[in-house]
Design an enzyme around this catalytic site. Structure first.
Site, PDB file in Angstrom:
ATOM      1  N   SER A  98      31.288  32.678  42.500  1.00 33.10           N
ATOM      2  CA  SER A  98      31.000  31.710  41.445  1.00 33.10           C
ATOM      3  C   SER A  98      29.543  31.809  40.990  1.00 33.10           C
ATOM      4  O   SER A  98      28.643  32.046  41.802  1.00 33.10           O
ATOM      5  CB  SER A  98      31.276  30.290  41.947  1.00 33.10           C
ATOM      6  OG  SER A  98      30.853  29.322  41.001  1.00 33.10           O
ATOM      7  N   THR A 135      35.726  31.643  33.533  1.00 35.68           N
ATOM      8  CA  THR A 135      36.471  30.405  33.743  1.00 35.68           C
ATOM      9  C   THR A 135      36.207  29.463  32.583  1.00 35.68           C
ATOM     10  O   THR A 135      35.069  29.060  32.357  1.00 35.68           O
ATOM     11  CB  THR A 135      36.069  29.730  35.062  1.00 35.68           C
ATOM     12  OG1 THR A 135      36.327  30.625  36.149  1.00 35.68           O
ATOM     13  CG2 THR A 135      36.865  28.449  35.280  1.00 35.68           C
ATOM     14  N   LYS A 166      40.193  33.090  33.359  1.00 35.71           N
ATOM     15  CA  LYS A 166      40.773  32.194  34.350  1.00 35.71           C
ATOM     16  C   LYS A 166      40.981  30.811  33.750  1.00 35.71           C
ATOM     17  O   LYS A 166      40.110  30.290  33.062  1.00 35.71           O
ATOM     18  CB  LYS A 166      39.858  32.108  35.565  1.00 35.71           C
ATOM     19  CG  LYS A 166      40.443  31.380  36.764  1.00 35.71           C
ATOM     20  CD  LYS A 166      39.510  31.531  37.962  1.00 35.71           C
ATOM     21  CE  LYS A 166      40.110  30.910  39.211  1.00 35.71           C
ATOM     22  NZ  LYS A 166      40.234  29.448  39.108  1.00 35.71           N
ATOM     23  N   HIS A 197      42.362  24.995  37.733  1.00 32.83           N
ATOM     24  CA  HIS A 197      41.071  24.672  38.359  1.00 32.83           C
ATOM     25  C   HIS A 197      41.273  23.917  39.672  1.00 32.83           C
ATOM     26  O   HIS A 197      40.497  23.018  40.025  1.00 32.83           O
ATOM     27  CB  HIS A 197      40.206  23.846  37.407  1.00 32.83           C
ATOM     28  CG  HIS A 197      38.741  24.129  37.500  1.00 32.83           C
ATOM     29  ND1 HIS A 197      38.032  24.731  36.493  1.00 32.83           N
ATOM     30  CD2 HIS A 197      37.837  23.920  38.491  1.00 32.83           C
ATOM     31  CE1 HIS A 197      36.767  24.857  36.843  1.00 32.83           C
ATOM     32  NE2 HIS A 197      36.621  24.367  38.064  1.00 32.83           N
ATOM     33  N   TYR A 222      30.764  30.766  33.808  1.00 26.87           N
ATOM     34  CA  TYR A 222      31.157  29.717  32.897  1.00 26.87           C
ATOM     35  C   TYR A 222      30.410  29.941  31.583  1.00 26.87           C
ATOM     36  O   TYR A 222      29.432  30.690  31.525  1.00 26.87           O
ATOM     37  CB  TYR A 222      30.800  28.333  33.450  1.00 26.87           C
ATOM     38  CG  TYR A 222      31.605  27.908  34.652  1.00 26.87           C
ATOM     39  CD1 TYR A 222      32.852  27.336  34.497  1.00 26.87           C
ATOM     40  CD2 TYR A 222      31.096  28.068  35.942  1.00 26.87           C
ATOM     41  CE1 TYR A 222      33.594  26.925  35.596  1.00 26.87           C
ATOM     42  CE2 TYR A 222      31.824  27.669  37.049  1.00 26.87           C
ATOM     43  CZ  TYR A 222      33.076  27.102  36.870  1.00 26.87           C
ATOM     44  OH  TYR A 222      33.799  26.707  37.959  1.00 26.87           O
TER      45      TYR A 222
END
Length: 398
Positions: free
Chosen positions: A108, A156, A255, A279, A130
């Site tokens: 992440s 994501t 995602k 999520h 992100y």
């Protein structure tokens, strides 16, 4: 070490609960609003059955597959999760476990360890981003991951609505300072093993996000600071997705796809793979479990892009159900975090071994030699169980 071994993911969760301070454990299990979605993620798998054979079974089985150009020893991938302060080694321990078991590591951008450290521990690291900050900042972040050795990018885009939980959001400090020490001291004192694990490293839980540090230097933002920037960034368009995919130029996963029409748009944007995901129950509550949406999406675009899924995976048989319904692999999140909390790198490896054993047993019982031979007829699907979200849109060209 034998007494630290566990035989099920459920036992890993029980040990994590006993070991972690209440607020830390609460952050691992939480979902948004009422929690309908996080509950459905596991319930949906429980509602599926198998149609096993009793003779003519295969003595040897091949569990390997490939996703985004990376070979996997089994159809399991580490899903990126934010700040892994449940253990001092955090994402580095997870990356080492993934490498030891021959699967990919998802890191992440909100992680507690840098992409350089993690990619050094796992040569099969996918960096997750992100839509946070300007295009220039996004490219800088992406190029840093590429330079570190990341072999794929995960974008994501499903928004996190985790700030309104009916049972109360877990209390997590902005920084670990004197005020936080006084506030959380009592619950930490009740978990001396966890505290000792940190103290013997000479460190304290770090809630900063090194992968979001400014390219020109300066301190990395805290998790909540990064979250605030995320919420303040203008929302991305499908054109933005196509642009970022082009900037990366390599294997690219989107995602958070739950709708058939969004899946078609993802194909138009040129992605390599999509993850059918909600999520982990932290997006819009009331969203069905990803496994319910998977069959329709796999049927619609599975011949054009690779389809994986996540959410609710607790045993190897869950992975097999996902593959039978159209996924190439399943991504895990909470399961490995519980293993990490319970026993560090060895705990993550323990979880992966449990999943491998369960996958192998299910493939054996279904009479297959190869996980790639799994089919929908291997699974008993109740009436009204699937969900078809969205409809094919003939005008979905970017």
């Amino acid at each position: 070490m034998a007494n630290q071994w566990f035989e099920t993911v459920a036992e890993a969760q029980r040990r994590a609960k006993r070991r972690l301070p209440k607020s830390v454990y609460g952050a691992l299990i939480a979902g948004s609003e009422r929690g309908w979605t996080v509950e459905d993620n596991t319930r949906a798998y429980a509602e599926l059955g198998f149609a096993p054979h009793v003779a003519g079974l295969q003595g040897e089985r091949d569990l390997s597959t490939t996703v985004m150009g990376q070979p996997l020893s089994m159809p399991v991938m580490i899903s990126p999760t934010g700040v892994q302060a449940v253990h001092p080694d955090g994402e580095v321990a997870v990356a080492r476990a993934a490498a030891a078991r021959g699967i990919t590591m998802g890191l992440s951008s909100f992680a507690s360890k840098s992409v350089e450290e993690v990619a050094a521990a796992s040569p099969q690291t996918f960096f997750q981003m992100y839509w946070v900050g300007s295009r220039e900042v996004l490219v800088q972040r992406m190029e840093r991951a590429r330079a570190a050795g990341a072999v794929g990018l995960i974008m994501t885009l499903d928004w996190s609505f985790s700030n309104g939980r009916d049972w109360g959001s877990p209390a997590i400090p902005e920084k670990v300072n004197l005020k936080a020490a006084l506030q959380f001291g009592p619950e930490v004192a009740l978990r001396p093993q966890w505290l000792y694990t940190w103290l013997k490293t000479g460190a304290i839980p770090d809630l900063t996000t090194p992968n979001l540090a400014p390219a020109g230097g300066g301190p990395a933002p805290t998790f909540f600071g990064a979250y605030g920037e995320w919420m303040g960034t203008p929302l991305p368009t499908w054109e933005d997705v196509a642009w970022l995919r082009e900037q990366w130029g390599g294997p690219f996963m989107l995602k958070g796809v739950m709708r058939v029409d969004d899946a078609h748009r993802a194909v138009d944007a040129g992605v390599t793979a999509i993850s059918v995901s909600n999520h982990g129950g932290n997006n819009l509550d009331g969203t069905p479990a990803p496994i319910r949406a998977l069959p329709a999406i796999a049927k619609a675009v599975g011949h054009e892009v690779e389809v994986v899924t996540d959410g609710g995976i607790r045993r190897g048989s869950d992975v097999v159900k996902a593959l039978a319904l159209g996924a190439k692999a399943a991504m895990i999140g909470r399961a490995y975090l519980w293993g990490l909390a319970a026993n560090g790198q060895a705990g993550v490896e323990n979880v992966l071994d449990i999943l491998r054993s369960g996958i192998d047993s299910a493939v054996l019982g279904l009479g297959h030699r190869d996980v790639k031979d799994l089919r929908p007829e291997d699974v008993v699907v109740p009436a009204n169980w699937p969900r078809v979200l969205g409809t094919p849109d003939q005008e979905h060209v970017v």
